[in-house]
Motif scaffolding. Structure first.
Motif, short mmCIF file in Angstrom:
data_model
loop_
_atom_site.label_atom_id
_atom_site.label_comp_id
_atom_site.label_asym_id
_atom_site.label_seq_id
_atom_site.Cartn_x
_atom_site.Cartn_y
_atom_site.Cartn_z
N MET A 126 40.64 51.17 33.46
CA MET A 126 41.24 49.90 33.12
C MET A 126 42.54 50.26 32.30
O MET A 126 43.50 49.56 32.54
N GLU A 127 42.18 51.25 31.38
CA GLU A 127 43.52 51.77 30.52
C GLU A 127 44.68 52.08 31.38
O GLU A 127 45.70 51.87 31.04
N LYS A 128 44.26 52.92 32.41
CA LYS A 128 45.38 53.31 33.34
C LYS A 128 46.19 52.27 33.87
O LYS A 128 47.42 52.25 34.01
N LEU A 129 45.47 51.23 34.22
CA LEU A 129 46.13 50.17 35.14
C LEU A 129 47.01 49.20 33.93
O LEU A 129 48.21 48.95 34.27
N LYS A 130 46.51 49.01 32.61
CA LYS A 130 47.39 48.35 31.60
C LYS A 130 48.72 49.20 31.49
O LYS A 130 49.76 48.81 31.29
N ARG A 131 48.49 50.63 31.32
CA ARG A 131 49.57 51.41 31.04
C ARG A 131 50.70 51.41 32.27
O ARG A 131 51.79 51.17 31.89
#
Length: 148
Positions: free
Chosen positions: A1-6
């Motif tokens: 999820m963090e990678k998608l936000k970034r």
């Protein structure tokens, strides 16, 4: 999820930068190409030649009565803009190319798009005098009023 936000954040930033660059490119567009000179040009054509593309008066020819010096000046402007395009003396007989030369001249010497400066400089050159161009200026302004 963090990678998608970034990834989404990077895409938004990239889109924003591209939008800003595109807006800046539009601001740099030549103002003369946006300004509508058609009424002025049409009035000059009527005063100079009554619309005759083959009109001649001394060294001045064509609908806008262009001189060899004006052709040379336009070619200098094109050269300074790193353009490969050049006008010939025969181009003075083309109404389309005559209009292009007028617009090119205005882009260099009349960046604020002053109608009065355009009319007077077309008659008296870039260093025109008010007194010597007054009669011509009045004729062109009158022709502009008739064409409304």
């Amino acid at each position: 999820m963090e990678k998608l936000k970034r990834t989404l954040l990077i895409l938004v930033m990239l889109f924003t930068v591209c939008s800003i660059q595109a807006a800046n490119a539009l601001k740099k567009t030549d103002k003369v190409s946006i300004f509508d000179w058609s009424r002025v040009i049409d009035a000059i054509i009527m005063v100079e030649s009554e619309g005759n593309p083959y009109a001649k008066s001394g060294n001045s020819v064509g609908a806008m009565q262009i001189t060899p010096i004006m052709v040379a000046e336009c070619n200098q402007i094109l050269k300074s803009k790193k353009s490969r395009r050049r006008y010939t003396l025969a181009d003075r007989f083309s109404i389309k190319k005559s209009k292009e030369m007028f617009l090119l001249y205005q882009s260099k010497y009349n960046p604020k798009n002053s109608i009065e400066k355009a009319i007077r400089s077309w008659n008296g050159g870039n260093n025109y005098s008010l007194r010597s161009t007054q009669r011509y200026f009045e004729k062109v302004k009158a022709a502009m009023k008739r064409r409304r």
